[in-house]
Design a protein around this motif. Structure first.
Motif, PDB file in Angstrom:
ATOM      1  N   ARG A 119       0.815  -1.208   0.000  1.00 39.14           N
ATOM      2  CA  ARG A 119       0.000   0.000   0.000  1.00 39.14           C
ATOM      3  C   ARG A 119       0.848   1.257   0.000  1.00 39.14           C
ATOM      4  NH1 ARG A 119      -3.737  -1.076   4.892  1.00 39.14           N
ATOM      5  NH2 ARG A 119      -1.709  -1.388   5.793  1.00 39.14           N
ATOM      6  N   ARG A 120       0.420   2.217  -0.767  1.00 41.18           N
ATOM      7  CA  ARG A 120       1.068   3.519  -0.779  1.00 41.18           C
ATOM      8  C   ARG A 120       0.383   4.424   0.229  1.00 41.18           C
ATOM      9  NH1 ARG A 120      -0.098   3.683  -6.649  1.00 41.18           N
ATOM     10  NH2 ARG A 120      -1.358   5.417  -5.973  1.00 41.18           N
ATOM     11  N   TRP A 121       1.017   5.566   0.514  1.00 41.98           N
ATOM     12  CA  TRP A 121       0.475   6.521   1.484  1.00 41.98           C
ATOM     13  C   TRP A 121      -0.960   6.904   1.147  1.00 41.98           C
ATOM     14  CZ3 TRP A 121       0.119   8.483   5.963  1.00 41.98           C
ATOM     15  CH2 TRP A 121      -0.474   9.724   6.156  1.00 41.98           C
ATOM     16  N   GLN A 122      -1.231   7.226  -0.117  1.00 43.19           N
ATOM     17  CA  GLN A 122      -2.576   7.643  -0.496  1.00 43.19           C
ATOM     18  C   GLN A 122      -3.590   6.533  -0.223  1.00 43.19           C
ATOM     19  OE1 GLN A 122       0.105   7.842  -2.481  1.00 43.19           O
ATOM     20  NE2 GLN A 122       0.261   9.898  -3.325  1.00 43.19           N
ATOM     21  N   GLN A 123      -3.215   5.300  -0.489  1.00 42.56           N
ATOM     22  CA  GLN A 123      -4.118   4.183  -0.242  1.00 42.56           C
ATOM     23  C   GLN A 123      -4.346   3.989   1.252  1.00 42.56           C
ATOM     24  OE1 GLN A 123      -1.730   1.375  -2.416  1.00 42.56           O
ATOM     25  NE2 GLN A 123      -3.295   1.181  -3.996  1.00 42.56           N
TER      26      GLN A 123
ATOM     27  N   ILE B 260       0.945  10.877  12.348  1.00 47.78           N
ATOM     28  CA  ILE B 260       1.790  11.743  13.185  1.00 47.78           C
ATOM     29  C   ILE B 260       1.873  11.190  14.599  1.00 47.78           C
ATOM     30  CG2 ILE B 260       1.953  14.041  14.227  1.00 47.78           C
ATOM     31  CD1 ILE B 260       0.778  15.094  11.527  1.00 47.78           C
ATOM     32  N   LYS B 261       0.759  10.714  15.134  1.00 49.46           N
ATOM     33  CA  LYS B 261       0.767  10.107  16.469  1.00 49.46           C
ATOM     34  C   LYS B 261       1.665   8.868  16.507  1.00 49.46           C
ATOM     35  CE  LYS B 261      -3.794  11.525  18.095  1.00 49.46           C
ATOM     36  NZ  LYS B 261      -5.158  11.072  18.428  1.00 49.46           N
ATOM     37  N   LYS B 262       1.590   8.054  15.467  1.00 50.17           N
ATOM     38  CA  LYS B 262       2.407   6.825  15.401  1.00 50.17           C
ATOM     39  C   LYS B 262       3.890   7.189  15.367  1.00 50.17           C
ATOM     40  CE  LYS B 262       3.158   2.389  14.213  1.00 50.17           C
ATOM     41  NZ  LYS B 262       2.777   1.227  14.952  1.00 50.17           N
ATOM     42  N   LEU B 263       4.275   8.120  14.507  1.00 53.52           N
ATOM     43  CA  LEU B 263       5.673   8.527  14.417  1.00 53.52           C
ATOM     44  C   LEU B 263       6.156   9.160  15.717  1.00 53.52           C
ATOM     45  CD1 LEU B 263       5.663   9.930  10.795  1.00 53.52           C
ATOM     46  CD2 LEU B 263       6.848   7.871  11.582  1.00 53.52           C
ATOM     47  N   SER B 264       5.321   9.962  16.346  1.00 46.02           N
ATOM     48  CA  SER B 264       5.679  10.588  17.624  1.00 46.02           C
ATOM     49  C   SER B 264       5.849   9.543  18.710  1.00 46.02           C
ATOM     50  CB  SER B 264       4.614  11.601  18.050  1.00 46.02           C
ATOM     51  OG  SER B 264       4.580  12.676  17.168  1.00 46.02           O
ATOM     52  N   SER B 265       4.983   8.550  18.710  1.00 47.53           N
ATOM     53  CA  SER B 265       5.068   7.475  19.690  1.00 47.53           C
ATOM     54  C   SER B 265       6.354   6.666  19.518  1.00 47.53           C
ATOM     55  CB  SER B 265       3.848   6.563  19.553  1.00 47.53           C
ATOM     56  OG  SER B 265       3.960   5.455  20.391  1.00 47.53           O
TER      57      SER B 265
ATOM     58  N   TYR C  84      -5.074   4.752   8.414  1.00 47.45           N
ATOM     59  CA  TYR C  84      -4.380   5.833   9.107  1.00 47.45           C
ATOM     60  C   TYR C  84      -4.883   7.155   8.566  1.00 47.45           C
ATOM     61  CZ  TYR C  84      -0.558   2.975  11.015  1.00 47.45           C
ATOM     62  OH  TYR C  84       0.186   2.076  11.707  1.00 47.45           O
ATOM     63  N   SER C  85      -5.264   8.050   9.444  1.00 53.47           N
ATOM     64  CA  SER C  85      -5.466   9.434   9.039  1.00 53.47           C
ATOM     65  C   SER C  85      -4.107  10.112   9.176  1.00 53.47           C
ATOM     66  CB  SER C  85      -6.495  10.114   9.946  1.00 53.47           C
ATOM     67  OG  SER C  85      -5.973  10.240  11.268  1.00 53.47           O
ATOM     68  N   MET C  86      -3.994  11.326   8.689  1.00 51.79           N
ATOM     69  CA  MET C  86      -2.745  12.072   8.866  1.00 51.79           C
ATOM     70  C   MET C  86      -2.444  12.210  10.350  1.00 51.79           C
ATOM     71  SD  MET C  86      -0.131  13.548   7.561  1.00 51.79           S
ATOM     72  CE  MET C  86      -0.415  14.097   5.906  1.00 51.79           C
ATOM     73  N   GLU C  87      -3.473  12.475  11.139  1.00 53.00           N
ATOM     74  CA  GLU C  87      -3.299  12.596  12.590  1.00 53.00           C
ATOM     75  C   GLU C  87      -2.785  11.290  13.193  1.00 53.00           C
ATOM     76  OE1 GLU C  87      -5.903  13.514  16.633  1.00 53.00           O
ATOM     77  OE2 GLU C  87      -6.856  13.699  14.681  1.00 53.00           O
ATOM     78  N   ASP C  88      -3.333  10.154  12.752  1.00 52.11           N
ATOM     79  CA  ASP C  88      -2.880   8.851  13.249  1.00 52.11           C
ATOM     80  C   ASP C  88      -1.422   8.603  12.887  1.00 52.11           C
ATOM     81  OD1 ASP C  88      -5.371   8.238  14.339  1.00 52.11           O
ATOM     82  OD2 ASP C  88      -6.016   7.122  12.554  1.00 52.11           O
TER      83      ASP C  88
END
Length: 109
Positions: free
Chosen positions: A2-6, A19-24, A13-17
């Protein structure tokens, strides 16, 4: 694969999800917060670097091409946890990176 758009379109994942994942991931890994930076490779549409701290290494790999890329990285041998994609990979000097996405690898064996 899967690509980001998919991923966003499928609502995995939403954009918020994302960012939360990367921050975590960053908050849980001292190497990402405090580690020394070392570039692994830089290509036209892919790049990777390693952060090292206290004997631990985290490899961050990114692919801005829409197609998956197979990148030779001779030092990546063994079993790695992909902290971004929740996958376990057995690597032999090469890693595939999803299109428009990345990998955050931590050696586990």
């Amino acid at each position: 694969r899967r690509r980001w758009q998919q991923i966003v379109a499928s609502k995995d994942y939403s954009m918020e999800d994302c960012i939360k994942k990367l921050s975590s991931i960053r908050a849980q890994e001292d190497a990402l917060c405090h580690g020394a930076y070392r570039p692994l490779f830089v290509k036209h549409q892919q790049m990777g670097y390693t952060r090292s701290h206290g004997g631990e290494q985290i490899h961050c790999l990114f692919n801005s091409d829409e197609h998956e890329a197979a990148i030779p990285i001779p030092e990546l041998y063994g079993t790695y946890q992909d902290l971004l994609n929740n996958e376990v990979l057995k690597l032999h000097g090469q890693v595939g990176i999803y299109g428009n996405w990345g990998r955050v690898l931590k050696k586990i064996g």
